[in-house]
Design an enzyme around this catalytic site. Structure first.
Site, short mmCIF file in Angstrom:
data_model
loop_
_atom_site.label_atom_id
_atom_site.label_comp_id
_atom_site.label_asym_id
_atom_site.label_seq_id
_atom_site.Cartn_x
_atom_site.Cartn_y
_atom_site.Cartn_z
N SER A 302 55.63 15.54 -2.50
CA SER A 302 55.05 16.13 -3.71
C SER A 302 53.53 16.22 -3.64
O SER A 302 52.99 16.95 -2.82
CB SER A 302 55.53 15.34 -4.92
OG SER A 302 55.27 16.02 -6.11
N ASP A 313 45.54 23.63 5.70
CA ASP A 313 45.34 25.08 5.60
C ASP A 313 43.86 25.44 5.64
O ASP A 313 43.46 26.46 6.21
CB ASP A 313 45.96 25.62 4.31
CG ASP A 313 47.46 25.85 4.44
OD1 ASP A 313 48.00 25.57 5.53
OD2 ASP A 313 48.08 26.30 3.46
N LYS A 327 59.18 18.02 -0.86
CA LYS A 327 59.50 18.11 -2.29
C LYS A 327 58.37 18.88 -2.97
O LYS A 327 57.32 18.34 -3.29
CB LYS A 327 59.64 16.71 -2.88
CG LYS A 327 60.42 16.63 -4.19
CD LYS A 327 59.59 17.01 -5.39
CE LYS A 327 60.34 16.83 -6.69
NZ LYS A 327 59.58 17.30 -7.86
#
Length: 460
Positions: A302, A313, A327
């Site tokens: 999460s 990224d 998740k």
């Protein structure tokens, strides 16, 4: 948790169901007949009602209609996804108690993986972690109840209970030939979310700041800022998110905003436009220079995946460890009537590159598995045969020349003996032994040292 006004949702269902029961041939023949999709929907409602009536009238045992409906709703929600659930009045009340922290538990975060109740992570310094529960363990039984076909909420309700009461989990663990039975005593779960430590660098004047974040509660960003301010000598940050099951989204976003100065940090997209959110970085007060390494494993989920994935990224950090849990969905709690509720998945998280976390997780840049770092024994004599004689002569000479002053050191304090003050000051230092006991941590520190060295050689 989020709540929504569902008055209109319920009213719409009642009207549709009434229309379905009233459906007949003359209605279908009218000019304003419903579309094919609406016909299918009404037929489904009618089918459900017919089957319910048949069960009430002909099933071998007398059944309670309310109980039947509740079981049907539970099955319905469970087949949507592992995180959506219908909550009875008791379960809805228990959830409210849980969010206030007034409950006894194990300190374990679970999820569904391939239909099996799986440990996402044991929370550090809780009964579960002390009992030896590990990320990736499959819970086969809770006391004497099998978990196959059980929802996450049902499992959590069974594991939660009065502090001081025992519970036995039967688990299947990779590498073990048979299931393990682990007894745990419930306790009030108190979590310190940020645990800073330092790794001294070779110059003994600077260090690496290790930020162990166990969960994303409301204090994470403040505690991280406090730790950074307390260690101005730190030349790199190691953010350890292993076995961190997640928590508050706003804390994950604010933590990312400390190190990324522009662009999207994370986005949230759902079926309804009202669920769509885009969280962007702000340039003010952002540290874009200090090298960062992030540690993750299969227990990172999460919010942990949002942080590690966004830093990856943006190329702001090197991610080290094992693939994360996967998740990346958003749940809201919707009251139904006075006492019951739905926990419903309404959106999914997306990283800056547009990739989703759900069922995919974050793959580290450098894969490192847990374990110890192999070491050469210190007492091994790496001496070639031709040099052995000269080496032994030198050792004998040292013994013969031993001075009385040297021998008197025998009465000095034993090596390693430290005062209470020194012990306190060293309590937050990661020792060489600790590094070599944890291959993932050692690799992360080595990579961070390389990043620091590379940056300094470039003159940044």
């Amino acid at each position: 948790m989020f709540t929504k006004n569902v008055k209109l949702i319920l009213a719409g269902f009642a009207l549709t169901l009434t229309a379905g029961l009233a459906l007949n041939g003359s209605l279908m023949a009218r000019e304003n007949a419903p579309s094919k999709a609406m016909e299918d929907k009404l037929s489904a409602y009618i089918k459900f009602t017919k089957i319910l009536n048949l069960i009430e009238q002909q099933y071998v045992d007398e059944v309670n209609t309310t109980t039947l409906i509740e079981k049907a709703l539970k099955g319905l929600m469970q087949n949507l996804d592992a995180h959506s659930a219908y909550m009875t009045a008791k379960e809805f009340k228990d959830l409210n108690i849980q969010t206030k922290g007034e409950f006894g538990g194990l300190g374990i975060v679970v999820g569904m993986r391939n239909g099996a109740l799986t440990v996402i992570s044991p929370i550090e310094d809780t009964p579960a972690s002390r009992a030896g529960i590990k990320a990736g363990d499959i819970i086969l039984k809770i006391d004497d109840k099998a978990t196959l076909g059980m929802s996450i909420d049902e499992a959590v309700n069974l594991m939660r209970g009065k502090p001081g009461t025992p519970i036995t989990l039967t688990i299947v663990r990779k590498g073990e030939s048979k299931p393990l039975r682990i007894k745990i005593v419930r306790d009030i779960i108190k979590i310190k979310s940020v645990k800073p430590k330092i790794v001294p660098l070779d110059d003994n004047k600077s260090s690496i700041l290790d930020l162990r974040i166990t969960s994303f509660d409301a204090h994470v960003v403040d505690e991280v800022k406090k730790a950074i301010a307390a260690h101005p000598e730190a030349r790199g940050y190691l953010i350890d998110l292993r076995n961190n099951p997640g928590g508050l989204l706003d804390q994950a976003v604010r933590l990312l905003d400390m190190f990324i100065d522009k662009g999207v940090l994370v986005s949230q997209k759902g079926r309804n436009a009202s669920e769509n959110e885009v969280y962007k970085a702000h340039a003010a007060g952002t540290d874009t220079k200090t090298p960062i390494v992030v540690l993750v494993n299969g227990g990172s989920a999460s919010a942990s995946e949002i942080v590690s994935g966004a830093l990856q990224d943006d190329r702001r950090a090197v991610i080290v460890g094992e693939k994360t849990f996967g998740k990346g969905s958003v749940q809201v709690v919707i009251p139904v009537g006075k006492d019951e509720g739905l926990k419903l998945t309404v959106a999914r998280y997306y990283l800056p590159s547009g990739r989703t976390i759900q069922n995919k997780g974050v793959t580290p840049d450098v894969i490192v598995y847990p374990g110890k770092v192999p070491q050469k024994k210190e007492d091994e004599l790496a001496i070639k045969e031709k040099d052995l004689k000269e080496h032994l002569k030198a050792e004998l000479q040292k013994i013969d020349q031993k001075s009385p002053a040297t021998e008197s050191n025998a009465t000095a304090p034993k090596a390693g003996a430290t005062s209470a003050k020194e012990k306190k000051s060293k309590a937050k230092i990661i020792t060489r032994k600790e590094l070599y006991e944890d291959a993932q941590l050692k690799s992360a520190v080595d990579i961070l040292k390389a990043l620091i060295l590379t940056q300094e050689r470039k003159g940044n």
